[in-house]
Design an enzyme around this catalytic site. Structure first.
Site, PDB file in Angstrom:
ATOM      1  N   CYS A 222      -6.012   5.063  -8.296  1.00 22.03           N
ATOM      2  CA  CYS A 222      -5.427   4.897  -6.970  1.00 22.03           C
ATOM      3  C   CYS A 222      -4.912   6.200  -6.378  1.00 22.03           C
ATOM      4  O   CYS A 222      -4.463   6.213  -5.230  1.00 22.03           O
ATOM      5  CB  CYS A 222      -4.321   3.847  -7.031  1.00 22.03           C
TER       6      CYS A 222
ATOM      7  N   LYS B  15      -6.949   7.119  -3.169  1.00 16.48           N
ATOM      8  CA  LYS B  15      -6.822   6.406  -1.904  1.00 16.48           C
ATOM      9  C   LYS B  15      -6.513   7.373  -0.769  1.00 16.48           C
ATOM     10  O   LYS B  15      -5.891   8.411  -0.959  1.00 16.48           O
ATOM     11  CB  LYS B  15      -5.687   5.374  -1.995  1.00 16.48           C
TER      12      LYS B  15
ATOM     13  N   GLY C 284      -0.658  -4.747   6.108  1.00 15.43           N
ATOM     14  CA  GLY C 284      -0.983  -4.105   4.841  1.00 15.43           C
ATOM     15  C   GLY C 284      -0.779  -4.956   3.613  1.00 15.43           C
ATOM     16  O   GLY C 284      -0.340  -4.448   2.580  1.00 15.43           O
ATOM     17  N   ASP C 285      -1.092  -6.242   3.697  1.00 13.97           N
ATOM     18  CA  ASP C 285      -0.936  -7.089   2.513  1.00 13.97           C
ATOM     19  C   ASP C 285      -2.062  -6.812   1.533  1.00 13.97           C
ATOM     20  O   ASP C 285      -2.956  -5.994   1.771  1.00 13.97           O
ATOM     21  CB  ASP C 285      -0.902  -8.565   2.915  1.00 13.97           C
TER      22      ASP C 285
ATOM     23  N   ASP D  45      -4.812  -8.082  -6.883  1.00 11.43           N
ATOM     24  CA  ASP D  45      -4.479  -8.514  -5.528  1.00 11.43           C
ATOM     25  C   ASP D  45      -4.448 -10.034  -5.403  1.00 11.43           C
ATOM     26  O   ASP D  45      -3.663 -10.589  -4.631  1.00 11.43           O
ATOM     27  CB  ASP D  45      -5.492  -7.947  -4.530  1.00 11.43           C
TER      28      ASP D  45
ATOM     29  N   GLY E 189     -23.370  -8.095  -7.683  1.00  8.15           N
ATOM     30  CA  GLY E 189     -22.780  -6.850  -7.221  1.00  8.15           C
ATOM     31  C   GLY E 189     -23.758  -6.019  -6.420  1.00  8.15           C
ATOM     32  O   GLY E 189     -24.850  -6.480  -6.035  1.00  8.15           O
TER      33      GLY E 189
ATOM     34  N   ASP F  16       1.629  -5.950  -5.295  1.00  8.22           N
ATOM     35  CA  ASP F  16       1.442  -5.143  -6.498  1.00  8.22           C
ATOM     36  C   ASP F  16       1.565  -3.674  -6.122  1.00  8.22           C
ATOM     37  O   ASP F  16       1.276  -3.270  -5.002  1.00  8.22           O
ATOM     38  CB  ASP F  16       0.136  -5.448  -7.229  1.00  8.22           C
TER      39      ASP F  16
END
Length: 341
Positions: A14, A17, A45-46, A87, A134, A222
């Site tokens: 992360c 990001k 921004g959830d 999430d 995928g 999270d």
């Protein structure tokens, strides 16, 4: 851990990001989505999108992928999958299906990709979901993650911005994985710190989320790339303030020394630049500040709930084995969003 082939890790997870300031600027230009069944979109921004399909059923849709955060390909697959699956748990849901997202250099050893996918598959299976397919593209760098679909009853959906004054804040995993990873890439992190960071990142938030279903949770998210302070800022918005206890933060031992040696990440400094006007530090050591800005990969759940239930929930969460803690409380709005003492 069984010895595995190595992949080149320059710093992923992360920390890769986009910074919160840049992301906010771009999203502000998008038109609002108007649909009465879209219960949660990108407006605050959830953790995922929630779409109601009947009175008692809604789907949660999320995705996440990033470059390697560790050298071991199987472990990287586990971590990337756990991060994406989180999430769904942060919004109170159950995982149903997942799709692989793969970027991989054509000239690279395909056995590495096989191990990455095996790690991700094992975590999807552990979540109770089904890996259904995928998409892959050729890229100059390795990247991996999941698109995940889950379900939740609309009345039991959790959001990140519905905290209440008087709530306590719980954090279910330790902070510091970004700091430890930065130190580890330069050979400065201890084996114990690296092992705890890896264990934290590959641990699903499923068990903690199942414990929370026994209690009334007012808000949940999270902790990932925007750091604890970034996600707290989203939680209180302009309506509440957080009083954070710096000495109550769970973190990976050794981070104090790594911060003193300036094993920091650029993402943490982006977080600091974006949030510094909303936070007031009251006689807090520098390493605590960095822990709060540190981007977390597959971090813990951040929970806002009533004090009388928080203590009972924390005891059960602590029994899962990772460092966790009651880290502060929500109060009526003051001048700043967050005060750290």
């Amino acid at each position: 851990m069984e010895e595995r082939k190595k992949i080149f890790c320059r710093g992923g997870g992360c920390t890769a990001k986009l910074g919160p300031a840049a992301l906010k600027k771009v999203l502000a230009k998008l038109p609002p989505m108007e649909d009465e069944n879209l219960l949660v979109g990108y407006s605050h921004g959830d953790d995922g999108a929630v779409y109601r399909i009947s009175e008692d059923l809604a789907i949660i849709h999320t995705l996440d992928f990033f470059p390697p955060v560790v050298e071991d390909p199987y472990l990287f697959g586990q971590i990337a999958a756990a991060n994406a699956l989180s999430d769904i748990y942060a919004m109170g849901g159950d995982v149903k299906t997942a799709l692989n997202i793969v970027c991989f250099p054509e000239q690279e050893d395909l056995n590495l990709l096989g191990e990455i996918l095996a790690g991700g598959s094992d975590k999807v299976r552990e979540s109770g979901g089904v890996l259904a397919g995928g998409h892959s593209i050729a890229d100059e760098e390795i990247k991996y993650g999941l698109s995940v679909c889950g379900t939740v009853h609309p009345a039991r959906m959790l959001q990140n911005n519905t905290c209440r004054s008087g709530d306590v804040l719980l954090l279910t995993k330790p902070l510091g994985v970004g700091i430890v990873s930065a130190a580890g890439r330069l050979g400065a992190a201890s084996g114990e710190a690296l092992d705890l960071a890896a264990e934290s990142m590959r641990t699903l938030n499923r068990r903690a989320a199942e414990i929370l279903r026994k209690y009334q949770v007012h808000a949940c998210t999270d902790v990932t790339g925007f750091g604890l302070l970034g996600h707290l800022s989203e939680m209180v918005e302009e309506h509440h303030t957080v009083l954070l206890e710096g000495n109550a933060l769970p973190f990976i031992p050794g981070c104090e020394e790594y911060v003193e040696e300036f094993y920091l990440t650029a993402a943490a400094q982006r977080n600091r630049n974006h949030l510094q006007d909303r936070v007031e530090f009251c006689s807090v050591p520098f390493y605590v500040e960095e822990l709060l800005f540190d981007p977390q990969t597959s971090g813990g759940l951040l929970i806002s709930m009533a004090p009388e239930e928080g203590e009972r929930a924390l005891r059960q969460i602590a029994a899962l084995g990772l460092p966790c803690g009651r880290i502060g409380r929500i109060v009526d709005r003051k001048e700043k969003s967050i005060y750290v003492r």
